[in-house]
Design a protein around this motif. Structure first.
Motif, short mmCIF file in Angstrom:
data_model
loop_
_atom_site.label_atom_id
_atom_site.label_comp_id
_atom_site.label_asym_id
_atom_site.label_seq_id
_atom_site.Cartn_x
_atom_site.Cartn_y
_atom_site.Cartn_z
N PHE A 1 1.16 -2.24 -0.11
CA PHE A 1 -0.07 -0.07 0.10
C PHE A 1 0.27 1.15 0.27
O PHE A 1 0.64 2.06 -0.99
CB PHE A 1 -1.27 -0.06 0.99
N LEU A 2 1.84 1.69 0.87
CA LEU A 2 2.98 2.59 0.37
C LEU A 2 3.69 2.51 -0.66
O LEU A 2 3.76 3.44 -0.65
CB LEU A 2 3.54 2.19 2.56
N ALA A 3 4.13 1.66 -1.09
CA ALA A 3 4.55 1.63 -1.97
C ALA A 3 3.94 2.05 -3.51
O ALA A 3 4.02 2.76 -4.15
CB ALA A 3 5.22 0.00 -2.79
N GLY A 4 2.35 1.61 -3.17
CA GLY A 4 1.77 2.12 -3.96
C GLY A 4 0.71 3.59 -4.14
O GLY A 4 1.24 4.48 -5.02
N PHE A 5 1.04 3.93 -2.72
CA PHE A 5 0.28 5.76 -2.33
C PHE A 5 2.35 6.75 -3.42
O PHE A 5 2.21 6.94 -4.07
CB PHE A 5 0.94 5.81 -0.81
#
Length: 375
Positions: free
Chosen positions: A168-172
């Motif tokens: 999730f953090l990578a996608g954001f």
């Protein structure tokens, strides 16, 4: 024609009078109840209107503050046209605002969707404010958080898994080159310190048009906001909210515009996971025993090339003599020739772990007093 006796006539008059009084009393009580109910209704309506009036005054004051900030920025239009692109900034306290379970469980795609939704809501807000941008707009989002603490909390509440959170953090972050996720290490204070420095630095840039701040907690930022208010810079800030009682929705001491984000973050505040001490553990490869449970981390050998074995029929503390805790778990200052406990046992990793566990339950004098006790 018969005449009604005087006594009966008088009694009839009293009965009629009493009946009228009872009827009048009942009517009065009923009417009084109706009036009390109506008064209560009007008082409630008045209270609602007072709240609406207060909110309108606060919104109007906040609008006036931002208009003043805009007027100062308009005076610098030549600066924008000739030098820098206007900045729209968004900074989020990732320890206070938890992204929704639905987005977290989507991993990488959920992170991109969260970034897109925040961008969309802020863009719509700026359009309603009729903020006119000269030149090319530069929009940035920065999340400050303690990744280990947030992950521990999410796992404790079964909100997502570690791979989901990392993805999730990578996608954001990868949704745009200007979107950043910053892990500040451990501690709420570390996150707030970064955000305060961010605010007081970037809000003073003349090209900064707006700073949208999510995760606001009044006691922590009151002094900073007071200082910015004195410099007439507070009008650049708008607060991001989840709902009226959600995390990071504390009442600001200053009138600030509020922007709702209903589908991005959790509405409820997750309770912090309890801190648990890690158990004692042994390293079978290099003989190092590590302790986070209250004992000093020892650096003593767990295996020896020679030595005597433990009598398996007796517990460790009843060996003759018992093994020396200081020698096997730390360093014995007395030495094998002086110490009344044995330094010669060949202990297995399991026996070392048992020895460490026993020492934790009943700490020796070295641990209790902080000094070696000589005989």
């Amino acid at each position: 024609m018969a005449t009604q006796p005087l006594g009966e006539a008088t009694q009839q008059l009293w009965d009629d009078a009493l009946t009228r009084l009872l009827h009048l009393s009942s009517s009065t009580v009923r009417r009084n109840s109706e009036l009390e109910a109506r008064v209560a209704e009007l008082e409630l309506e008045l209270h609602v209107w007072k709240q609406a009036h207060a909110s309108a005054l606060e919104a109007n004051e906040a609008h006036n503050v931002q208009i003043a900030a805009l007027n100062r920025q308009i005076s610098n239009l030549d600066y924008f046209k000739n030098n820098q692109s206007p900045l729209i900034l968004c900074v989020l306290n990732g320890n206070e605002l938890c992204f929704s379970r639905e987005l977290l469980m989507q991993g990488y795609q959920g992170g991109r969707l969260a970034a897109q939704e925040i961008t969309k809501v802020i863009a719509e807000h700026l359009t309603k404010e009729e903020v006119y941008v000269y030149g090319r707009l530069s929009f940035w989002i920065t999340i400050y958080l303690s990744k280990s603490e947030v992950l521990e909390n999410l796992l404790y509440h079964n909100a997502c898994t570690e791979p989901h959170f990392t993805s999730f953090l990578a996608g954001f972050s990868q949704a745009s080159a200007r979107f950043c996720v910053v892990d500040v290490g451990c501690g709420k204070d570390a996150v707030e310190s970064k955000i305060k420095e961010y605010l007081q630095t970037f809000i003073r840039f003349p090209q900064t048009i707006r700073v949208f701040f999510g995760g606001y907690e009044p006691p922590s930022y009151t002094a900073l906001f007071d200082a910015l208010d004195q410099e007439q810079l507070l009008g650049k800030i708008a607060l991001l909210q989840t709902n009226d009682n959600g995390p990071g929705d504390g009442q600001a001491m200053h009138p600030l515009p509020k922007l709702r984000l209903d589908n991005v973050f959790m509405n409820e505040r997750l309770q912090r996971s309890p801190k648990r001490l890690s158990p004692l553990s042994t390293n079978h490869n290099n003989g190092t025993m590590v302790s986070n449970g209250g004992l000093i981390s020892p650096q003593s050998p767990v295996s020896r090339s020679s030595g005597r074995a433990i009598d398996p029929s007796l517990p460790l503390h009843k060996q003759n003599p018992p093994p020396c805790n200081e020698h096997y778990l730390m360093t014995c200052s007395k030495g094998a020739g002086i110490c009344k406990y044995s330094h010669d046992y060949l202990l297995t990793p399991e026996q070392l772990a048992q020895l460490a566990n026993n020492a934790k339950k009943a700490p020796c004098n070295w641990l209790k007093n902080g000094t070696h006790i000589h005989p």
